[in-house]
Design a protein around this motif. Structure first.
Motif, mmCIF file in Angstrom:
data_model
loop_
_atom_site.group_PDB
_atom_site.id
_atom_site.type_symbol
_atom_site.label_atom_id
_atom_site.label_comp_id
_atom_site.label_asym_id
_atom_site.label_seq_id
_atom_site.Cartn_x
_atom_site.Cartn_y
_atom_site.Cartn_z
ATOM 1 N N ASP A 10 0.832 -1.206 0.000
ATOM 2 C CA ASP A 10 0.000 0.000 0.000
ATOM 3 C C ASP A 10 0.868 1.259 0.000
ATOM 4 O O ASP A 10 2.064 1.209 0.282
ATOM 5 N N CYS A 17 6.125 4.028 6.110
ATOM 6 C CA CYS A 17 6.056 2.568 6.066
ATOM 7 C C CYS A 17 5.731 2.143 4.640
ATOM 8 O O CYS A 17 5.582 2.998 3.759
ATOM 9 N N HIS A 44 -0.924 5.182 7.896
ATOM 10 C CA HIS A 44 -1.053 3.755 8.204
ATOM 11 C C HIS A 44 -2.098 3.566 9.302
ATOM 12 O O HIS A 44 -2.641 4.558 9.834
ATOM 13 N N GLY A 46 -1.807 2.028 12.256
ATOM 14 C CA GLY A 46 -1.307 1.774 13.617
ATOM 15 C C GLY A 46 -1.157 3.041 14.443
ATOM 16 O O GLY A 46 -0.092 3.642 14.470
ATOM 17 N N TYR A 118 -2.710 -7.067 13.091
ATOM 18 C CA TYR A 118 -3.092 -5.663 12.932
ATOM 19 C C TYR A 118 -4.611 -5.607 12.790
ATOM 20 O O TYR A 118 -5.244 -6.572 12.350
HETATM 21 O O1 PXL Z 1 4.196 -1.253 8.412
HETATM 22 C C1 PXL Z 1 3.201 -2.116 8.048
HETATM 23 C C2 PXL Z 1 1.976 -1.401 7.573
HETATM 24 C C3 PXL Z 1 1.875 -1.036 6.244
HETATM 25 N N1 PXL Z 1 0.768 -0.417 5.751
HETATM 26 C C4 PXL Z 1 -0.268 -0.123 6.551
HETATM 27 C C5 PXL Z 1 -0.217 -0.442 7.900
HETATM 28 C C6 PXL Z 1 0.910 -1.110 8.429
HETATM 29 C C7 PXL Z 1 0.955 -1.481 9.829
HETATM 30 O O2 PXL Z 1 0.117 -1.197 10.625
HETATM 31 O O3 PXL Z 1 -1.246 -0.115 8.685
HETATM 32 C C8 PXL Z 1 -1.482 0.533 5.973
#
Ligand code: PXL
Length: 279
Positions: A10, A17, A44, A46, A118
């Motif tokens: 993504d 990330c 993201h 998290g 997650y």
């Molecule tokens: O880092 C892994 C990651 C990648 N992409 C999305 C995430 C996460 C980890 O939570 O939410 C959208």
């Protein structure tokens, strides 16, 4: 000829990330980095509230069909965070096509940490990830992801070297000839990775000091640096060392700066030195 990697993950627009780290890190190692974005999120998932999510599953097949018309070659295909079981199935077909032309299949089953999936994922998704790992040449799970795929209990901090080595061999039995397990720690102040190579039945370890706290996106930084080293023909021990040191230094800078770790870590300041490893 310059090598190309195709990475399928993504785009999290903010919060370093997935593609926003894979693209610069692999490019810095002199490798052409082509991308197949699976979704676009404002951040993201998290630690941010109210993020947007646009699913790009419907674009995957047309993009790959166009690449077929170009006979697009790749030294490696690298997958990270994926959105759904449907995406996993489409990616299995991409693996089949690229395996046939000799590409290295590299899977980071990014789906869980600290004993927990997650948000958004369930056990069926974890088993779908196991099936993708079975098709791979090299996989990079953490201990949580490893135990989910093997349907074993999460051990927390309660494990020893024998446990880790059994986990590595059991993961390799699923299919991949090399397994790099991250987040391995046999003492409170040291943490790192264990690499298993089936061809020689050998296991390499590399550790750095542990830095307190949870830093988002570091698994993606680790995998991207590892893949960049492997595609540049770096032997596995040196590759896990490069990836551990690059990730550790990035965390250290962010810890020292006091920045909010949910925005990811400062890997950018280390990219010049990282690029120099592959001159
Ligand atoms: O880092 C892994 C990651 C990648 N992409 C999305 C995430 C996460 C980890 O939570 O939410 C959208």
């Amino acid at each position: 000829m310059q090598k190309r990697v195709i990475t399928i993950q993504d785009i999290s627009c903010v919060g370093r990330c997935s593609l926003t780290v894979a693209l610069p890190i692999i490019s810095a190692a002199g490798i052409e980095t082509s991308i197949l974005p699976t979704a676009i999120l404002s951040t993201h998932t998290g630690g941010f509230e109210g993020y947007t999510f646009r699913d790009l599953t419907d674009d995957i097949e047309p993009i790959v069909d166009h690449w077929k018309s170009l006979s697009l070659q790749a030294a490696a295909v690298y997958t990270g965070y994926l959105g759904s079981e449907h995406q996993q199935k489409l990616i299995a077909d991409i693996f089949t096509a690229y395996k046939a032309q000799g590409s290295l299949i590299f899977v980071d089953p990014a789906m869980a940490d600290n004993g927990q999936l997650y948000p958004a994922f369930d056990m069926d998704f974890a088993l779908g990830m196991r099936d993708l790992c079975a098709m791979a040449d090299l996989i990079v799970p953490n201990i949580t992801e490893a135990t989910l795929m093997l349907q074993r209990d999460y051990p927390g901090d309660d494990y020893d070297q024998e446990y880790i080595e059994d986990l590595l061999r059991s993961l390799s039995d699923l299919g991949p000839g090399q397994v790099v397990l991250t987040g391995v720690s046999f003492s409170f102040d040291r943490i790192g990775a264990a690499a298993y190579t089936r061809a020689t039945d050998s296991i390499d370890y590399y550790f750095t000091n542990r830095i307190d706290g949870y830093y988002h996106g570091t698994g993606d930084i680790y995998s991207s640096a590892l893949l960049a080293a492997i595609v540049n023909d770096t032997p596995i021990f040196d590759a896990i060392k490069i990836a551990c040191e690059f990730t550790f230094e990035s965390i250290k800078r962010t810890y020292a700066s006091g920045e909010d770790p949910k925005y990811g870590v400062d890997f950018e300041s280390g990219l010049g030195e990282f690029a120099g490893l592959f001159d």
